[in-house]
Design a protein around this motif. Structure first.
Motif, mmCIF file in Angstrom:
data_model
loop_
_atom_site.group_PDB
_atom_site.id
_atom_site.type_symbol
_atom_site.label_atom_id
_atom_site.label_comp_id
_atom_site.label_asym_id
_atom_site.label_seq_id
_atom_site.Cartn_x
_atom_site.Cartn_y
_atom_site.Cartn_z
ATOM 1 N N THR A 124 0.835 -1.208 0.000
ATOM 2 C CA THR A 124 0.000 0.000 0.000
ATOM 3 C C THR A 124 0.865 1.252 0.000
ATOM 4 O OG1 THR A 124 -1.678 -1.236 1.241
ATOM 5 C CG2 THR A 124 -1.926 1.151 1.155
ATOM 6 N N ARG A 125 1.901 1.256 0.827
ATOM 7 C CA ARG A 125 2.808 2.415 0.860
ATOM 8 C C ARG A 125 3.512 2.603 -0.482
ATOM 9 N NH1 ARG A 125 4.530 0.320 6.480
ATOM 10 N NH2 ARG A 125 3.283 1.592 7.907
ATOM 11 N N ALA A 126 3.893 1.495 -1.104
ATOM 12 C CA ALA A 126 4.579 1.586 -2.404
ATOM 13 C C ALA A 126 3.650 2.169 -3.466
ATOM 14 C CB ALA A 126 5.077 0.205 -2.829
ATOM 15 N N LEU A 127 2.378 1.804 -3.435
ATOM 16 C CA LEU A 127 1.430 2.331 -4.415
ATOM 17 C C LEU A 127 1.181 3.819 -4.187
ATOM 18 C CD1 LEU A 127 -1.018 -0.701 -4.496
ATOM 19 C CD2 LEU A 127 0.487 0.048 -6.346
ATOM 20 N N LEU A 128 1.108 4.236 -2.941
ATOM 21 C CA LEU A 128 0.976 5.670 -2.652
ATOM 22 C C LEU A 128 2.227 6.417 -3.104
ATOM 23 C CD1 LEU A 128 -0.763 5.600 0.836
ATOM 24 C CD2 LEU A 128 -1.641 6.734 -1.214
ATOM 25 N N ALA A 129 3.386 5.824 -2.886
ATOM 26 C CA ALA A 129 4.641 6.452 -3.319
ATOM 27 C C ALA A 129 4.692 6.563 -4.843
ATOM 28 C CB ALA A 129 5.835 5.643 -2.812
ATOM 29 N N ALA A 130 4.129 5.588 -5.546
ATOM 30 C CA ALA A 130 4.109 5.641 -7.004
ATOM 31 C C ALA A 130 3.228 6.787 -7.496
ATOM 32 C CB ALA A 130 3.620 4.308 -7.570
ATOM 33 N N THR A 131 2.114 7.016 -6.826
ATOM 34 C CA THR A 131 1.254 8.156 -7.173
ATOM 35 C C THR A 131 1.999 9.464 -6.957
ATOM 36 O OG1 THR A 131 -0.729 6.924 -6.564
ATOM 37 C CG2 THR A 131 -0.932 9.314 -6.678
ATOM 38 N N GLU A 132 2.695 9.555 -5.846
ATOM 39 C CA GLU A 132 3.484 10.762 -5.557
ATOM 40 C C GLU A 132 4.562 10.967 -6.618
ATOM 41 O OE1 GLU A 132 6.491 12.039 -2.024
ATOM 42 O OE2 GLU A 132 4.510 11.334 -1.381
ATOM 43 N N ALA A 133 5.187 9.874 -7.046
ATOM 44 C CA ALA A 133 6.221 9.970 -8.083
ATOM 45 C C ALA A 133 5.626 10.447 -9.403
ATOM 46 C CB ALA A 133 6.910 8.623 -8.263
ATOM 47 N N THR A 134 4.397 10.022 -9.699
ATOM 48 C CA THR A 134 3.730 10.475 -10.922
ATOM 49 C C THR A 134 3.428 11.965 -10.839
ATOM 50 O OG1 THR A 134 2.765 8.288 -11.245
ATOM 51 C CG2 THR A 134 1.755 10.114 -12.447
ATOM 52 N N PHE A 135 2.938 12.411 -9.687
ATOM 53 C CA PHE A 135 2.730 13.846 -9.489
ATOM 54 C C PHE A 135 4.042 14.604 -9.715
ATOM 55 C CE2 PHE A 135 -1.014 13.184 -6.331
ATOM 56 C CZ PHE A 135 -1.923 13.210 -7.358
ATOM 57 N N ARG A 136 5.126 14.068 -9.162
ATOM 58 C CA ARG A 136 6.427 14.740 -9.301
ATOM 59 C C ARG A 136 6.830 14.851 -10.777
ATOM 60 N NH1 ARG A 136 12.154 13.178 -6.277
ATOM 61 N NH2 ARG A 136 13.452 14.622 -7.463
ATOM 62 N N HIS A 137 6.637 13.779 -11.516
ATOM 63 C CA HIS A 137 6.960 13.792 -12.944
ATOM 64 C C HIS A 137 6.197 14.902 -13.668
ATOM 65 C CE1 HIS A 137 7.447 12.452 -17.093
ATOM 66 N NE2 HIS A 137 6.127 12.425 -17.196
ATOM 67 N N HIS A 138 4.910 15.013 -13.399
ATOM 68 C CA HIS A 138 4.100 16.039 -14.059
ATOM 69 C C HIS A 138 4.534 17.444 -13.614
ATOM 70 C CE1 HIS A 138 1.549 13.297 -16.177
ATOM 71 N NE2 HIS A 138 1.090 12.727 -15.079
ATOM 72 N N LEU A 139 4.862 17.577 -12.355
ATOM 73 C CA LEU A 139 5.296 18.893 -11.859
ATOM 74 C C LEU A 139 6.641 19.291 -12.451
ATOM 75 C CD1 LEU A 139 4.122 18.438 -8.179
ATOM 76 C CD2 LEU A 139 3.163 20.052 -9.834
ATOM 77 N N GLU A 140 7.513 18.337 -12.651
ATOM 78 C CA GLU A 140 8.788 18.628 -13.322
ATOM 79 C C GLU A 140 8.529 19.124 -14.745
ATOM 80 O OE1 GLU A 140 10.708 14.877 -12.830
ATOM 81 O OE2 GLU A 140 11.631 15.416 -10.901
ATOM 82 N N SER A 141 7.536 18.522 -15.401
ATOM 83 C CA SER A 141 7.152 18.985 -16.738
ATOM 84 C C SER A 141 6.599 20.401 -16.688
ATOM 85 C CB SER A 141 6.097 18.038 -17.343
ATOM 86 O OG SER A 141 6.629 16.749 -17.517
ATOM 87 N N ALA A 142 5.853 20.709 -15.634
ATOM 88 C CA ALA A 142 5.295 22.059 -15.485
ATOM 89 C C ALA A 142 6.395 23.096 -15.289
ATOM 90 C CB ALA A 142 4.311 22.098 -14.315
ATOM 91 N N VAL A 143 7.421 22.741 -14.544
ATOM 92 C CA VAL A 143 8.563 23.648 -14.365
ATOM 93 C C VAL A 143 9.268 23.857 -15.703
ATOM 94 C CG1 VAL A 143 10.831 23.923 -13.279
ATOM 95 C CG2 VAL A 143 8.899 23.088 -11.922
ATOM 96 N N ALA A 144 9.492 22.761 -16.423
ATOM 97 C CA ALA A 144 10.177 22.847 -17.719
ATOM 98 C C ALA A 144 9.387 23.682 -18.716
ATOM 99 C CB ALA A 144 10.409 21.443 -18.277
ATOM 100 N N ALA A 145 8.048 23.653 -18.607
ATOM 101 C CA ALA A 145 7.199 24.402 -19.529
ATOM 102 C C ALA A 145 6.970 25.840 -19.089
ATOM 103 C CB ALA A 145 5.853 23.695 -19.669
ATOM 104 N N GLY A 146 7.512 26.214 -17.933
ATOM 105 C CA GLY A 146 7.338 27.573 -17.441
ATOM 106 C C GLY A 146 6.021 27.814 -16.727
ATOM 107 N N GLU A 147 5.265 26.742 -16.462
ATOM 108 C CA GLU A 147 4.011 26.888 -15.716
ATOM 109 C C GLU A 147 4.272 27.117 -14.237
ATOM 110 O OE1 GLU A 147 0.590 24.280 -16.313
ATOM 111 O OE2 GLU A 147 1.798 23.300 -17.862
ATOM 112 N N LEU A 148 5.377 26.600 -13.765
ATOM 113 C CA LEU A 148 5.767 26.761 -12.373
ATOM 114 C C LEU A 148 7.127 27.429 -12.314
ATOM 115 C CD1 LEU A 148 4.807 23.265 -10.874
ATOM 116 C CD2 LEU A 148 3.665 25.435 -10.420
ATOM 117 N N SER A 149 7.360 28.147 -11.256
ATOM 118 C CA SER A 149 8.641 28.805 -11.051
ATOM 119 C C SER A 149 9.770 27.777 -11.017
ATOM 120 C CB SER A 149 8.620 29.579 -9.729
ATOM 121 O OG SER A 149 9.930 29.920 -9.326
#
Length: 197
Positions: A124-149
């Motif tokens: 269960t913890r690993a699956l929650l961590a995988a969701t968090e990792a997916t969020f991180r991936h998308h947020l890294e894309s947002a930074v690269a695209a200039g959507e986030l500082s």
């Protein structure tokens, strides 16, 4: 001639997911499962090994469904933050996961599983961590695209999104106030915009 499963595994997992999500792992009996999935206990054990084995598959089934819905939201929106916001709104406010409980199944399971069930806890913890990792991936894309500082730390923000999603589901369950929950979702994502500084 080899024996083949005479049931639709996906259908069984859908029904078992709803049952475990509604009642919890411990409160779900073998009889409950038998009635919900329309299988004899022997068939359930032959297919999944044990109640714990079925529950483990249910956890993965749930997590995979969440990941698919997140990706669909990302694909349907024009920006990363819009996709994340759409996922939050769908999950919390639009019945996107067809939830029998407003709580996240993974978070609910963590609060219920006991120390003697370390394997399920780890899963269960690993699956929650995988969701968090997916969020991180998308947020890294947002930074690269200039959507986030560029000063944003995607790992920290991903953790915050995970906490917010779990917390907002609990808040909605406790209050039933979907309007306030929607405002909190909007505030969460509008606060991430560089123009919000």
């Amino acid at each position: 001639m080899a024996n083949t499963a005479k049931f639709d595994r996906r259908e069984v997992l859908e029904k078992a997911t709803r049952l475990f999500w509604q009642k919890g792992f411990h409160a779900t009996s073998t009889r409950d499962l038998q009635q919900a999935v329309d299988m004899r206990p022997g068939s359930i054990y032959a297919a999944f090994g044990s109640k714990s084995g079925l529950f483990r598959e249910v956890l993965h089934f749930y997590a995979d469904d969440m990941a698919l819905r997140l990706q669909q939201c990302m694909d349907s929106e024009r920006s990363v933050l819009a996709g994340l916001r759409a996922f939050f709104r769908q999950t919390l406010l639009e019945g996107g996961d067809n939830a029998p409980s407003q709580l996240c199944l993974l978070a609910k399971s963590l609060s219920e599983l006991e120390q003697g069930e370390e394997e399920l806890l780890r899963e269960t913890r690993a699956l929650l961590a995988a969701t968090e990792a997916t969020f991180r991936h998308h947020l890294e894309s947002a930074v690269a695209a200039g959507e986030l500082s560029p000063l944003v730390k995607p790992a920290v923000l991903a953790r915050q999104l995970q906490v917010q999603l779990i917390g907002l589901r609990s808040y909605l369950r406790a209050t039933g106030n979907s309007e306030a929950t929607g405002e909190l979702v909007n505030n969460l994502f509008s606060g991430m915009s560089p123009s919000a500084d």
